[in-house]
Design a protein around this motif. Sequence first.
Motif, short mmCIF file in Angstrom:
data_model
loop_
_atom_site.label_atom_id
_atom_site.label_comp_id
_atom_site.label_asym_id
_atom_site.label_seq_id
_atom_site.Cartn_x
_atom_site.Cartn_y
_atom_site.Cartn_z
N PRO A 8 0.81 -1.22 0.00
CA PRO A 8 0.00 0.00 0.00
C PRO A 8 0.84 1.28 0.00
CG PRO A 8 -0.98 -1.60 1.47
CD PRO A 8 0.35 -2.15 1.06
N GLU A 9 1.96 1.28 0.71
CA GLU A 9 2.82 2.47 0.70
C GLU A 9 3.42 2.70 -0.68
OE1 GLU A 9 5.43 2.98 4.42
OE2 GLU A 9 4.77 0.89 4.51
N LEU A 10 3.85 1.64 -1.33
CA LEU A 10 4.43 1.78 -2.67
C LEU A 10 3.38 2.24 -3.67
CD1 LEU A 10 6.68 -1.42 -2.76
CD2 LEU A 10 7.43 0.95 -2.43
N LEU A 11 2.17 1.70 -3.55
CA LEU A 11 1.09 2.11 -4.44
C LEU A 11 0.73 3.58 -4.20
CD1 LEU A 11 -0.78 1.05 -6.65
CD2 LEU A 11 -2.41 0.39 -4.86
N ALA A 12 0.70 4.00 -2.94
CA ALA A 12 0.43 5.41 -2.63
C ALA A 12 1.47 6.32 -3.27
CB ALA A 12 0.41 5.61 -1.12
N ASP A 13 2.71 5.81 -3.38
CA ASP A 13 3.81 6.57 -3.98
C ASP A 13 3.92 6.34 -5.49
OD1 ASP A 13 6.11 8.28 -3.88
OD2 ASP A 13 7.37 6.48 -4.03
N HIS A 14 2.85 5.83 -6.09
CA HIS A 14 2.75 5.70 -7.54
C HIS A 14 3.63 4.60 -8.12
CE1 HIS A 14 0.76 9.39 -6.63
NE2 HIS A 14 0.56 9.75 -7.88
N MET A 15 3.90 3.57 -7.34
CA MET A 15 4.58 2.35 -7.81
C MET A 15 5.85 2.67 -8.62
SD MET A 15 3.16 -0.26 -6.51
CE MET A 15 3.89 -1.58 -7.45
N PHE A 16 6.72 3.45 -7.99
CA PHE A 16 8.05 3.74 -8.54
C PHE A 16 8.03 4.64 -9.77
CE2 PHE A 16 8.64 -0.17 -6.14
CZ PHE A 16 9.76 0.11 -5.38
N ASN A 17 6.91 5.23 -10.10
CA ASN A 17 6.92 6.11 -11.27
C ASN A 17 7.46 7.48 -10.92
OD1 ASN A 17 5.27 8.42 -12.88
ND2 ASN A 17 5.93 6.74 -14.20
N GLN A 18 8.34 7.99 -11.77
CA GLN A 18 8.83 9.36 -11.66
C GLN A 18 8.47 10.17 -12.90
OE1 GLN A 18 10.29 10.71 -9.01
NE2 GLN A 18 10.61 12.72 -9.94
N GLY A 19 8.37 9.52 -14.04
CA GLY A 19 8.06 10.27 -15.24
C GLY A 19 7.93 9.37 -16.44
N LEU A 20 7.76 10.01 -17.59
CA LEU A 20 7.53 9.29 -18.84
C LEU A 20 8.16 10.06 -19.99
CD1 LEU A 20 5.94 7.00 -20.36
CD2 LEU A 20 4.05 8.61 -20.53
N VAL A 21 8.89 9.35 -20.84
CA VAL A 21 9.45 9.92 -22.06
C VAL A 21 8.73 9.29 -23.24
CG1 VAL A 21 11.51 10.23 -23.48
CG2 VAL A 21 11.70 10.29 -20.98
N LEU A 22 8.17 10.14 -24.09
CA LEU A 22 7.45 9.66 -25.27
C LEU A 22 8.34 9.76 -26.50
CD1 LEU A 22 4.05 11.42 -24.52
CD2 LEU A 22 4.54 8.97 -24.31
N GLY A 23 8.41 8.67 -27.24
CA GLY A 23 9.22 8.63 -28.45
C GLY A 23 8.35 8.64 -29.69
N PRO A 24 8.89 8.16 -30.81
CA PRO A 24 8.16 8.19 -32.08
C PRO A 24 6.96 7.26 -32.08
CG PRO A 24 10.23 7.02 -32.32
CD PRO A 24 10.26 7.63 -30.96
N ARG A 25 5.99 7.61 -32.92
CA ARG A 25 4.83 6.75 -33.09
C ARG A 25 5.20 5.48 -33.82
NH1 ARG A 25 -0.55 10.30 -34.67
NH2 ARG A 25 -0.53 11.68 -32.83
#
Length: 273
Positions: A153-170
């Motif tokens: 539950p603590e990890l899920l509250a902290d967004h399961m290790f997500n910090q960001g997202l990089v989007l590449g080409p389609r």
Amino acid sequence: MQIGFEDYPGSIEAARILIAARLAGIAGPRLPAHCRPQSLSQAIAVQRRTAELLRETRQDGIAAWKSALPSPEKTVVAPIYASGTADAAAGAVPARTDVVRIEPEIAFQIARDLPPRDTPYTEAEIDAAVGSARLALEILGCRYASPEHASLPELLADHMFNQGLVLGPRIASPDAAPGSMTITLTVDGVEVEQHAGIHPNDHPKAGLYWLANFLREQGLGLAAGQHVITGSYAGFLDVPAHRDIELAYGDLGVLRVRFGSQDGASGPVSAAG
């Protein structure tokens, strides 16, 4: 597995603590016991409070979601904020450390809203709402200095290790996302790793189908313009900042990115804790 929304008195305090650590880029201790979520539904409450506070105080909306098919052992679902989302083609992506932890994924872009409703969405309806898909990298990070001691539950509250997202080409089509493909990492033109990449759910859209109906049940929904990532093809990879990084996704394409200096700003990405 279904997770309800169970707010509790400590959810706002927990959200504020996690936001402060996120903005500072400094991992800290576990949440204080009096506001620590004790269930997955309470963890979702902290996520919702985090999203509300970021929207109200920083005009930072939800740009994407991470998800995967839940299992008896783990549930993976979390919002990804606009401040943490970058386009690989727009220039260097900020980083606070010399090593950035990434996961190679496919991001499905929602072209038509999937709002809350009483009846479940069918796979065909969800497919029709997906406009495109892109090569993507999830940036990993944690607000706990010792995440191995934190509960689920603590990890899920902290967004399961997500910090960001990089989007590449389609890629050619959302349906072109395969269940497996070779992932090749190149640094400054030199191949350093190759992985026989396998999507953890076999079908890359499986987590999207689950997410659309999970959010529907929570009264949230998916909005046009948001992206959804559903799992890494190669676990996590540690890559150096200030170097030219290329990730080749089989025959789908190549994502090129460079993680640069942050100059003390509270920008989107950092290495995992």
